[in-house]
Design an enzyme around this catalytic site. Structure first.
Site, PDB file in Angstrom:
ATOM      1  N   ALA A  11       0.962  -0.841   0.001  1.00 56.72           N
ATOM      2  CA  ALA A  11       0.328  -0.044   0.584  1.00 56.72           C
ATOM      3  C   ALA A  11       0.644   1.258   0.187  1.00 56.72           C
ATOM      4  CB  ALA A  11      -0.860  -0.052   1.363  1.00 56.72           C
ATOM      5  N   VAL A  12       0.540   2.202  -0.096  1.00 54.20           N
ATOM      6  CA  VAL A  12       1.124   3.929  -0.225  1.00 54.20           C
ATOM      7  C   VAL A  12       2.444   3.506   0.711  1.00 54.20           C
ATOM      8  CG1 VAL A  12      -0.359   5.256   1.162  1.00 54.20           C
ATOM      9  CG2 VAL A  12       1.375   6.031  -0.479  1.00 54.20           C
ATOM     10  N   ASN A  32       3.205  -8.193  -2.590  1.00 53.80           N
ATOM     11  CA  ASN A  32       2.316  -8.004  -2.156  1.00 53.80           C
ATOM     12  C   ASN A  32       0.954  -8.868  -1.910  1.00 53.80           C
ATOM     13  OD1 ASN A  32       0.635  -5.259  -0.934  1.00 53.80           O
ATOM     14  ND2 ASN A  32      -0.577  -6.438  -2.265  1.00 53.80           N
ATOM     15  N   LYS A  75      -1.388  -2.995   8.243  1.00 52.02           N
ATOM     16  CA  LYS A  75      -2.111  -2.613   9.377  1.00 52.02           C
ATOM     17  C   LYS A  75      -1.830  -2.956  10.767  1.00 52.02           C
ATOM     18  CE  LYS A  75      -6.438  -0.868   7.069  1.00 52.02           C
ATOM     19  NZ  LYS A  75      -6.702  -1.971   6.286  1.00 52.02           N
ATOM     20  N   SER A 128       8.565   8.337  10.511  1.00 52.23           N
ATOM     21  CA  SER A 128       7.600   9.107  10.328  1.00 52.23           C
ATOM     22  C   SER A 128       7.611  10.374   9.009  1.00 52.23           C
ATOM     23  CB  SER A 128       7.678   9.843  11.815  1.00 52.23           C
ATOM     24  OG  SER A 128       6.831  11.279  11.395  1.00 52.23           O
ATOM     25  N   LYS A 182       7.740   6.035  19.008  1.00 50.99           N
ATOM     26  CA  LYS A 182       7.101   6.435  17.847  1.00 50.99           C
ATOM     27  C   LYS A 182       5.641   7.106  18.039  1.00 50.99           C
ATOM     28  CE  LYS A 182       5.674   8.465  13.825  1.00 50.99           C
ATOM     29  NZ  LYS A 182       3.861   7.564  13.132  1.00 50.99           N
ATOM     30  N   ASN A 186       3.987  11.034  17.905  1.00 55.86           N
ATOM     31  CA  ASN A 186       2.471  11.208  17.930  1.00 55.86           C
ATOM     32  C   ASN A 186       1.690  11.918  18.647  1.00 55.86           C
ATOM     33  OD1 ASN A 186       3.375   9.513  15.722  1.00 55.86           O
ATOM     34  ND2 ASN A 186       1.251   8.632  15.140  1.00 55.86           N
ATOM     35  N   GLU A 189       3.375  15.252  17.960  1.00 55.30           N
ATOM     36  CA  GLU A 189       1.792  16.005  16.781  1.00 55.30           C
ATOM     37  C   GLU A 189       1.042  16.466  17.333  1.00 55.30           C
ATOM     38  OE1 GLU A 189       2.120  13.336  13.681  1.00 55.30           O
ATOM     39  OE2 GLU A 189       0.535  13.103  13.714  1.00 55.30           O
ATOM     40  N   ARG A 287      -9.803  16.364  20.788  1.00 50.91           N
ATOM     41  CA  ARG A 287     -10.660  15.655  19.723  1.00 50.91           C
ATOM     42  C   ARG A 287     -11.838  14.871  19.910  1.00 50.91           C
ATOM     43  NH1 ARG A 287      -5.911  12.921  15.955  1.00 50.91           N
ATOM     44  NH2 ARG A 287      -4.519  14.655  15.561  1.00 50.91           N
TER      45      ARG A 287
END
Ligand code: 6PG
Length: 476
Positions: A11-12, A32, A75, A128, A182, A186, A189, A287
């Protein structure tokens, strides 16, 4: 020739990492689940370097030089476990499986433990920088064994972002250290973005400035101490006009912030470790709050907006106050994040070097900012810094901004503009710097209703007062 590194999961992010590796001269094995994706990568970008595509996982594994290095880019959670389980029987001792996704560090610890029992290395590497970073140079935070880094270091350091000739990649520490760092990245972030959003709200709702004007303000801020990727893209987003309506883009977006969960993990873990990352927590809750549409609608109907009497007599001076408040609050967010890293490092025995984290966050990642150089210097000068807030450079900056910070928080409260991150950061700062806190009263209450005992300022030991019996006090 055998491939030097493989990527499964195209995936991307996986696709862009594979291209980045190939562009840096590495021969990259590709796999993949749906082979068409592999084929399209080779068809579109095969000229960027040397790819070795395989349809079957067995062939993919066989195409790699040993010890094999295999990046799994699927994922987080179940899908990662499924791929790892499929890979393990195909691997040989010393091979390295690398998870570059946003995995929970506890999962990474578990997987590292499980694979080490098979003589395999499992490396959780935080990556990141989003899609563009993956392709053009991300910040990479690999955990796992020192031995695995002997193979991975040269590869990752060459594809990572470079700042002043230094790669934004370093071996963070054993097992889950990379994914932990990481995660905290976040969290910071989230805080950074919430602070930016509050600054925007103050200028918009407080001063009545238009988005395009505020974009200019952010652009200007980006040439000073606040210089950072997030401030830069804030100017871009605020300046953007929606093509369909001709309205400011920010006005046509539904005001409910989503999250994939890394901020929540950060706060959950901080609660467990007892680290007060209040700015990050407020940002995460802000949020959630934004998503409670029904409650918001009900409250909006029930309560009027306060009259914004004399919000700011001098808009320029107020804008400057907001800038300083933003900077001071940002220092608090990073101070809290670095405290969290130190606490995690202690708890899990990782020996993470905070200065090295500041160094690898200077480029590639979402929170990259000019002032990370200052953070690195602060830890170089004093590795056992009690809090970033007292490092001379930051202490001076906060001192310089504290009056502005107070004016902004007070003005926001008067006008009814919510600034949870600005306010909580200021409260954190005030609580830290105060010689005495009302925690003493809390201890008294706990002792009163539950005989939970307390310690005294004038004597060692643990005490309890017999509240019902003429207030006798004795050592517990
Ligand atoms: C990065 C980002 C990235 C993260 C997104 C979305 O460092 O490149 O942190 O890893 O997934 O920012 O996060 P949320 O959906 O939780 O906002």
């Amino acid at each position: 020739a055998p491939a030097q590194i493989g990527v499964t999961g195209l995936a991307v992010m996986g696709r862009n990492l594979a291209r980045n590796l190939a562009r840096h001269g590495f021969t990259v094995a590709l796999h993949n689940r749906t082979h068409a994706r592999t084929e399209s990568l080779v068809a579109e970008h095969g000229d960027e370097g040397t790819f070795v595509p395989s349809e079957r996982l067995e062939d993919f594994v066989a195409s790699l030089e040993r010890p094999r290095a295999i990046i799994v880019m699927v994922k987080a959670g179940g899908p990662t476990d499924a791929v790892v389980d499929e890979l393990v029987p195909l691997l040989d001792e010393g091979d390295i499986v690398i998870d570059c996704g946003n995995a929970h560090f506890a999962d990474t610890r578990r997987r590292e433990q499980a694979l080490s029992e098979h003589g395999l290395h499992f490396v959780g590497a935080g990556v990141s920088g989003g899609e563009v970073g993956a392709l053009e140079g991300p910040s990479i935070m690999p955990g796992g064994s020192a031995q695995s880094y002997e193979k991975l270091g040269p590869i990752f350091e060459s594809i990572a972002a470079q700042v002043d000739g230094t790669p934004c990649c370093v071996h963070v520490g054993p097992d889950g250290a990379g994914h932990f760092v990481k995660m905290v990245h976040n969290g910071i972030e989230y805080a950074d973005m919430q602070l930016i959003a509050e600054a925007y709200d103050l200028l918009r709702s407080g001063l009545g400035a238009a988005p395009a004007q505020i974009a200019d303000t952010f652009r200007e801020w980006n040439s000073g101490d606040l210089e950072s990727f997030l401030i830069e893209i804030t100017a871009d987003v605020l300046a953007h006009t929606d093509a369909a309506t001709g309205e400011a883009f920010v006005d046509v977006v539904l005001d409910q912030a989503e999250q994939k969960g890394t901020g929540r993990w950060t706060v959950q873990n901080a609660l467990e470790l007892g680290v007060p990352i209040t700015g990050i927590a407020e940002a995460t809750f802000a949020r959630s709050l934004s998503g409670h549409a029904e409650q918001r609608a009900a409250a909006a109907q029930a309560f009027a907006t306060p009259a914004e009497e004399g919000f700011a007599d001098d808009p320029q001076a107020f804008t400057d106050d907001v800038r300083k408040a933003l900077y001071a609050s940002k220092v608090v967010a990073y101070a809290q994040g670095f405290d969290h890293i130190a606490a995690g490092s202690d708890e899990y025995g990782w020996d993470v070097d905070p200065g090295a984290m500041a160094t690898i966050w200077r480029g590639g990642c979402i929170i990259r900012a000019k002032f990370l150089d200052r953070i690195r210097e602060a830890y170089d000068d004093q590795p056992d810094l009690p809090t970033l807030l007292v490092a001379p450079y930051f202490a001076a900056a906060v001192q310089d901004g504290v009056d502005s910070w107070r004016r902004v928080v007070a003005a926001a409260a008067r006008a009814g503009i919510p600034t949870p991150a600005f306010s909580s950061s200021l409260a954190y700062f005030d609580a830290l710097r105060r010689p005495r806190l009302p925690a003493a009263l809390i201890q008294g209450l706990r002792d009163n209703f539950g005989a939970h005992t307390y310690r005294r300022v004038d004597r060692d030991g643990t005490f309890h007062t017999e509240w019902s019996q003429d207030l006798v006090e004795h050592e517990a």
